[in-house]
Design an enzyme around this catalytic site. Sequence first.
Site, PDB file in Angstrom:
ATOM      1  N   GLU A  85      23.042 -13.681 -28.705  1.00 12.21           N
ATOM      2  CA  GLU A  85      21.843 -14.273 -29.814  1.00 12.21           C
ATOM      3  C   GLU A  85      21.109 -13.798 -30.965  1.00 12.21           C
ATOM      4  O   GLU A  85      20.782 -12.273 -30.015  1.00 12.21           O
ATOM      5  CB  GLU A  85      20.487 -15.122 -28.594  1.00 12.21           C
ATOM      6  CG  GLU A  85      19.857 -16.217 -29.033  1.00 12.21           C
ATOM      7  CD  GLU A  85      19.073 -16.469 -27.777  1.00 12.21           C
ATOM      8  OE1 GLU A  85      17.757 -17.088 -27.860  1.00 12.21           O
ATOM      9  OE2 GLU A  85      19.426 -16.340 -27.046  1.00 12.21           O
ATOM     10  N   LYS A 280      13.426 -18.255 -19.423  1.00 11.41           N
ATOM     11  CA  LYS A 280      14.180 -18.347 -20.172  1.00 11.41           C
ATOM     12  C   LYS A 280      14.566 -16.510 -22.068  1.00 11.41           C
ATOM     13  O   LYS A 280      15.268 -15.422 -21.845  1.00 11.41           O
ATOM     14  CB  LYS A 280      15.102 -18.811 -20.584  1.00 11.41           C
ATOM     15  CG  LYS A 280      16.716 -18.660 -21.633  1.00 11.41           C
ATOM     16  CD  LYS A 280      16.251 -18.359 -22.511  1.00 11.41           C
ATOM     17  CE  LYS A 280      17.709 -18.085 -23.647  1.00 11.41           C
ATOM     18  NZ  LYS A 280      18.037 -17.734 -24.913  1.00 11.41           N
ATOM     19  N   ASP A 296      24.451  -5.567 -12.919  1.00 16.40           N
ATOM     20  CA  ASP A 296      25.068  -7.056 -12.722  1.00 16.40           C
ATOM     21  C   ASP A 296      23.310  -7.737 -13.512  1.00 16.40           C
ATOM     22  O   ASP A 296      23.053  -7.615 -12.549  1.00 16.40           O
ATOM     23  CB  ASP A 296      25.099  -6.803 -11.708  1.00 16.40           C
ATOM     24  CG  ASP A 296      25.828  -7.682 -11.090  1.00 16.40           C
ATOM     25  OD1 ASP A 296      25.702  -8.924 -12.040  1.00 16.40           O
ATOM     26  OD2 ASP A 296      26.470  -8.298 -10.205  1.00 16.40           O
ATOM     27  N   HIS A 393      13.681 -18.054 -36.032  1.00 18.68           N
ATOM     28  CA  HIS A 393      14.811 -17.932 -35.488  1.00 18.68           C
ATOM     29  C   HIS A 393      16.015 -17.987 -36.903  1.00 18.68           C
ATOM     30  O   HIS A 393      16.701 -17.549 -37.029  1.00 18.68           O
ATOM     31  CB  HIS A 393      14.911 -18.719 -34.190  1.00 18.68           C
ATOM     32  CG  HIS A 393      16.196 -19.207 -33.145  1.00 18.68           C
ATOM     33  ND1 HIS A 393      16.395 -17.623 -32.592  1.00 18.68           N
ATOM     34  CD2 HIS A 393      17.273 -20.173 -33.892  1.00 18.68           C
ATOM     35  CE1 HIS A 393      17.776 -18.541 -32.081  1.00 18.68           C
ATOM     36  NE2 HIS A 393      17.995 -19.371 -32.709  1.00 18.68           N
TER      37      HIS A 393
END
Length: 440
Positions: A85, A280, A296, A393
């Site tokens: 991202e 998130k 993991d 962004h």
Amino acid sequence: MNKHIEGFSKLTKEQKIEWLTATYFEESEQASKLLKQYWNEDAQLQKLHDEFIENTLSNFYLPFAIAPNFLINEKVYSIPMTIEESSVVAAAGKAAKFWQNRGGFTAKVLSTEKIGQVHFMYSGSKEKLTAFFEQIKGRLISDCAHITANMEKRGGGILDIELKDKTGELEQYYQLHCTFNTLDAMGANFINSCLEQFSKTFTEEARSYTAFDETERQIRIVMSILSNYVPNCVVRAEVSCPIEELNEDKGISPEEFAEKFIDAVNIAKVEPYRAVTHNKGIMNGVDAVVLATGNDFRAVEAGIHAYAARDGKYSSLTDAAVEDGIFKFWIELPLALGTVGGLTSLHPLVKLALEMLGKPSAKELMQVVAVAGLAQNFAALRSLITTGIQKGHMKMHLLNILNQLQASEEEKVYFVNYFKDKTVTHSQVVDAFNKLRAKA
């Protein structure tokens, strides 16, 4: 065309690709070429990757980056991050730079207990079951000696086993709730091996326990498995500074910045729709480091999101407050991580990432990961309450758009300069690109 195939796993990699491309792609040669394009030229390295999982056809690359200048507990780190991202690594770096001259990050591990459970069904007397468990608890642990010997030498092992009555939630359901310390190993295989031995001893001993009747001796083990919910394997990371040091050049005073920042965190505390996106963003930082260090990330994600809902409502993982003129921002995360075993000793880039971090212990890695999550959240909230999230962004996303348009290197340089003082949107980039091409 029939897309069913028998014995796929027994085919060679070349045969698997041949079948796949012939079955699913009109341009089979092109698809085959693409898959092979991502093979590593070093045959031994490629063989290593092939053997990580089953039915490997190729490698799927993700960017491996670093976010430098993280001051954590008075030590400077360059944090490895693996993520696709745009803007995540840049945001982490900006947060690191912001706090570097304000005392940096502090972090500490609060607890390191991990959990596994033997789930079983039993229809007899609860009193008899409790007495049976108390009698054989020591035997459950001693029968695992062949599994725990090496872990115990290093200071870890089985911490405790409890019998839990869950019949109020599901008829006949009980569990052995087991706690472990696995030190620098994530410990999944260790814990699961212990649990399977517990279940074996438990059922064998039940068959000869004289106080049980014939029905009670038939304890039915459903499954023995570790839990990825580790609410007692927790790390805390924090930043703080006097309010006046929150000096921003974004048209907002330090006092207003602190007030809006705390409001933003509190909104994520009470509003689940906001909390999910808020968390998130935290996981952008957490997952990137977890993946880069061979841990993991799916287990970490599941455990952390369960922790965010531990009070019955999904909520923010971070907190913020002002106390006596000091702005404080902190996070507490459950993290079961390892720095030995698994991919940590196999994947060359994982080994490099851990060496970059100074070959950390599991506790040290927990601290670094928590700091990455806190930094990411700080950067996101800082943008949201000032310039807005899209400006930064989309600047980072500009190159992705230009690559989709197959822009030349000269065109990329032109558009990076062109959009320096403009808001980037996909449609504006496409329009400007088409106009430039039309002139050419």
